[in-house]
Structures are given as C-alpha cells and as structure tokens.
Design an enzyme around this catalytic site. Structure first.
Site, PDB file in Angstrom:
ATOM      1  N   LYS A 133      -0.177   6.864   8.687  1.00  0.00           N
ATOM      2  CA  LYS A 133      -0.673   8.113   9.286  1.00  0.00           C
ATOM      3  C   LYS A 133      -1.607   7.727  10.425  1.00  0.00           C
ATOM      4  O   LYS A 133      -2.826   7.701  10.283  1.00  0.00           O
ATOM      5  CB  LYS A 133      -1.415   8.912   8.211  1.00  0.00           C
ATOM      6  CG  LYS A 133      -1.548  10.399   8.482  1.00  0.00           C
ATOM      7  CD  LYS A 133      -2.620  11.030   7.645  1.00  0.00           C
ATOM      8  CE  LYS A 133      -2.261  11.261   6.204  1.00  0.00           C
ATOM      9  NZ  LYS A 133      -3.345  11.968   5.464  1.00  0.00           N
TER      10      LYS A 133
ATOM     11  N   ARG B  46       1.513  12.482  -8.574  1.00  0.00           N
ATOM     12  CA  ARG B  46       2.011  11.115  -8.388  1.00  0.00           C
ATOM     13  C   ARG B  46       3.459  10.979  -8.842  1.00  0.00           C
ATOM     14  O   ARG B  46       4.182  10.105  -8.369  1.00  0.00           O
ATOM     15  CB  ARG B  46       1.162  10.125  -9.207  1.00  0.00           C
ATOM     16  CG  ARG B  46      -0.251   9.931  -8.689  1.00  0.00           C
ATOM     17  CD  ARG B  46      -0.872   8.718  -9.348  1.00  0.00           C
ATOM     18  NE  ARG B  46      -2.327   8.694  -9.250  1.00  0.00           N
ATOM     19  CZ  ARG B  46      -3.012   8.237  -8.210  1.00  0.00           C
ATOM     20  NH1 ARG B  46      -2.385   7.774  -7.156  1.00  0.00           N
ATOM     21  NH2 ARG B  46      -4.328   8.243  -8.213  1.00  0.00           N
TER      22      ARG B  46
ATOM     23  N   ASP C 187      -4.232   5.229   6.336  1.00  0.00           N
ATOM     24  CA  ASP C 187      -4.731   6.474   6.927  1.00  0.00           C
ATOM     25  C   ASP C 187      -5.825   6.118   7.944  1.00  0.00           C
ATOM     26  O   ASP C 187      -5.526   5.796   9.090  1.00  0.00           O
ATOM     27  CB  ASP C 187      -5.234   7.355   5.779  1.00  0.00           C
ATOM     28  CG  ASP C 187      -5.763   8.690   6.225  1.00  0.00           C
ATOM     29  OD1 ASP C 187      -5.430   9.129   7.336  1.00  0.00           O
ATOM     30  OD2 ASP C 187      -6.528   9.330   5.470  1.00  0.00           O
TER      31      ASP C 187
ATOM     32  N   PHE D 275      -2.137  16.081   4.600  1.00  0.00           N
ATOM     33  CA  PHE D 275      -2.339  15.374   3.334  1.00  0.00           C
ATOM     34  C   PHE D 275      -1.037  15.388   2.540  1.00  0.00           C
ATOM     35  O   PHE D 275      -0.484  16.447   2.266  1.00  0.00           O
ATOM     36  CB  PHE D 275      -3.479  16.003   2.535  1.00  0.00           C
ATOM     37  CG  PHE D 275      -4.028  15.067   1.511  1.00  0.00           C
ATOM     38  CD1 PHE D 275      -4.916  14.067   1.875  1.00  0.00           C
ATOM     39  CD2 PHE D 275      -3.624  15.147   0.189  1.00  0.00           C
ATOM     40  CE1 PHE D 275      -5.407  13.168   0.943  1.00  0.00           C
ATOM     41  CE2 PHE D 275      -4.109  14.245  -0.756  1.00  0.00           C
ATOM     42  CZ  PHE D 275      -4.997  13.266  -0.377  1.00  0.00           C
TER      43      PHE D 275
ATOM     44  N   GLU E  60       0.832  -1.204   0.000  1.00  0.00           N
ATOM     45  CA  GLU E  60       0.000   0.000   0.000  1.00  0.00           C
ATOM     46  C   GLU E  60       0.866   1.253   0.000  1.00  0.00           C
ATOM     47  O   GLU E  60       2.017   1.219   0.438  1.00  0.00           O
ATOM     48  CB  GLU E  60      -0.877   0.020   1.269  1.00  0.00           C
ATOM     49  CG  GLU E  60      -2.351  -0.242   1.036  1.00  0.00           C
ATOM     50  CD  GLU E  60      -3.075   0.872   0.294  1.00  0.00           C
ATOM     51  OE1 GLU E  60      -2.461   1.606  -0.513  1.00  0.00           O
ATOM     52  OE2 GLU E  60      -4.281   0.992   0.512  1.00  0.00           O
ATOM     53  N   ASP E  61       0.284   2.355  -0.451  1.00  0.00           N
ATOM     54  CA  ASP E  61       0.991   3.629  -0.363  1.00  0.00           C
ATOM     55  C   ASP E  61       0.914   4.208   1.048  1.00  0.00           C
ATOM     56  O   ASP E  61       1.906   4.620   1.616  1.00  0.00           O
ATOM     57  CB  ASP E  61       0.465   4.634  -1.407  1.00  0.00           C
ATOM     58  CG  ASP E  61      -1.052   4.809  -1.369  1.00  0.00           C
ATOM     59  OD1 ASP E  61      -1.746   4.135  -0.571  1.00  0.00           O
ATOM     60  OD2 ASP E  61      -1.574   5.631  -2.160  1.00  0.00           O
TER      61      ASP E  61
HETATM   62  P1  IMP Z   1      -7.541   4.699   4.283  1.00  0.00           P
HETATM   63  O1  IMP Z   1      -8.159   5.951   4.850  1.00  0.00           O
HETATM   64  O2  IMP Z   1      -6.552   4.090   5.227  1.00  0.00           O
HETATM   65  O3  IMP Z   1      -8.609   3.730   3.863  1.00  0.00           O
HETATM   66  O4  IMP Z   1      -6.729   5.100   2.993  1.00  0.00           O
HETATM   67  C1  IMP Z   1      -7.303   5.014   1.733  1.00  0.00           C
HETATM   68  C2  IMP Z   1      -6.477   5.593   0.648  1.00  0.00           C
HETATM   69  O5  IMP Z   1      -6.578   6.986   0.723  1.00  0.00           O
HETATM   70  C3  IMP Z   1      -4.988   5.332   0.655  1.00  0.00           C
HETATM   71  O6  IMP Z   1      -4.636   4.097   0.092  1.00  0.00           O
HETATM   72  C4  IMP Z   1      -4.524   6.475  -0.239  1.00  0.00           C
HETATM   73  O7  IMP Z   1      -4.653   6.110  -1.596  1.00  0.00           O
HETATM   74  C5  IMP Z   1      -5.486   7.572   0.133  1.00  0.00           C
HETATM   75  N1  IMP Z   1      -4.880   8.519   1.090  1.00  0.00           N
HETATM   76  C6  IMP Z   1      -4.997   8.552   2.425  1.00  0.00           C
HETATM   77  N2  IMP Z   1      -4.290   9.564   2.956  1.00  0.00           N
HETATM   78  C7  IMP Z   1      -3.685  10.161   1.903  1.00  0.00           C
HETATM   79  C8  IMP Z   1      -2.783  11.276   1.787  1.00  0.00           C
HETATM   80  O8  IMP Z   1      -2.362  11.958   2.744  1.00  0.00           O
HETATM   81  N3  IMP Z   1      -2.387  11.593   0.524  1.00  0.00           N
HETATM   82  C9  IMP Z   1      -2.790  10.904  -0.581  1.00  0.00           C
HETATM   83  N4  IMP Z   1      -3.617   9.847  -0.512  1.00  0.00           N
HETATM   84  C10 IMP Z   1      -4.067   9.492   0.721  1.00  0.00           C
HETATM   85 MG    MG Z   2      -4.069   3.725  -1.840  1.00  0.00          MG
END
Ligand code: IMP
Ligand code: MG
Length: 180
Positions: A135, A169, A107, A156, A103-104
């Site tokens: 995060k 990106r 969050d 962000f 994963e990147d």
């Molecule tokens: P989740 O909130 O953990 O489900 O994250 C979902 C997706 O939101 C991640 O895989 C990212 O693609 C995107 N995301 C969450 N936080 C950031 C950020 O700070 N920058 C860019 N993408 C984010």
């Molecule tokens: Mg993602």
C-alpha cells in the site's frame, strides 16, 4: 464474490481467492529460482502473514526452514502507532542463512524498516522482503520490496490473514471494510 458472515455486513472483494492463488504460485516459482542452492529461512511475521506463508511455501520447491516473529505496531486501530517492538523473536540464529521476511502488507513501511535493521545485525547471508500486499500511498519509510503480490489502494483491507480488530483473518479473499 461476496461472503456474508452471520450478523456482519458483506465484505466487498478487492482481490479474489483465485487471483491470490495464482500469484502465490508465481511468487513461489520466482523464489525457487532465486534461492536455488541456498540455505533459505522463511520468516513469517505473525499473525497476518500466516495464510499467505502457508500457501506460498507450498510453491517453493527447495529445502528450507520456517521461523516466525511477532511485532506490534498497530494495536486495535487502523492507524499505525509508529512504534514497533518485538513481542516474539525468532527461535534460531540466522547468521549465514538467506532470510526472506514474509509479510502480509507493507503500509507505512515502519515495520519492515525496523525488521530489516534488526535482522541485519544478526549477520544473515542475505535479507529480503516478500509481501502479499503493498500500500504505497501511506509510506513513511522507503523500504525495498523484493517480491510483491499485489498493490492495493489507500483503504483498510482485511481477509486472507489480515484483520480489523482481530477479525476477518479467515476470509479466503482480500476485502475492504465497509465505512462505518
Ligand atoms: P506498516 O504500517 O507498514 O508498519 O504495517 C504494519 C502492519 O499493520 C502490517 O504488517 C499489518 O499487519 C497492519 N496493516 C497495515 N495496513 C493494514 C490494512 O489495510 N489492513 C490490515 N492490516 C494492516
Ligand atoms: Mg503484519
């Protein structure tokens, strides 16, 4: 390092490209050690993990395969919609294989939580998570993270695969979007 893109304000660097490269090498060594002798599939979560995955896998000295999936949760906003669904599924079954989700960023944790539940029903031999960024301040679901690149503050971030409204990106480092 700051890179000014034409007609865009410069993006402040949070994690420089050389630190990312060094961490990819370390994580690759750990994964190589942990998965030795195992049938490993790297599962890249599109689109954000592409740059990380491509650098990371160069440091994994094992026979492995790579597959991809895409889920939606964010749309064009900086807040999670809370709903996760598949937009593209894996191309192969993972039954009996060792699956490492790449994963990147984790969050809220909603995406990884959903993926772990979903992929577990396919009966892999093991299922783990490798994320470039963590995060933790915004976590809604407590998810296990087995390999973590960097922890980032509650801001962000963009670059090195991560986007804001589809852009940034291609930045070679992780940066912070200027407050608008
Ligand atoms: P989740 O909130 O953990 O489900 O994250 C979902 C997706 O939101 C991640 O895989 C990212 O693609 C995107 N995301 C969450 N936080 C950031 C950020 O700070 N920058 C860019 N993408 C984010
Ligand atoms: Mg993602």
């Amino acid at each position: 390092m700051r890179i000014a893109r034409e007609a865009e304000p410069p993006i402040e660097s949070l994690v420089a490209a050389d630190r990312i490269a060094g961490r990819c090498a370390e994580l690759g060594r750990e994964i190589t050690r942990d998965y030795s002798g195992k049938d490993l599939i790297l599962v890249g979560v599109l689109k954000g993990s592409v740059m990380f995955l491509s650098d990371l896998m160069r440091h994994i000295d094992l026979p492995l395969t790579v597959d991809y999936l895409r889920v939606s949760s964010y749309g064009d906003r900086t807040e999670s919609g809370g709903v996760v669904r598949f937009e593209l599924d894996l191309s192969q079954p993972v039954r009996g294989k060792h699956v490492l989700i790449v994963e990147d960023i984790v969050d809220t944790g909603l995406t990884v939580h959903y993926l772990l539940n979903n992929l577990a029903t396919r009966e892999p031999a093991s299922l783990k998570v490798c994320t470039l960024l963590d995060k933790p301040s915004r976590r809604q679901k407590d998810v296990p993270i087995d390999y973590r690149g960097f922890q980032v503050p509650d801001t962000f971030v963009v670059g090195y695969g991560l986007d804001y409204q589809g852009r940034y990106r291609n930045l070679p480092y992780i940066g912070r979007v200027p407050a608008s």
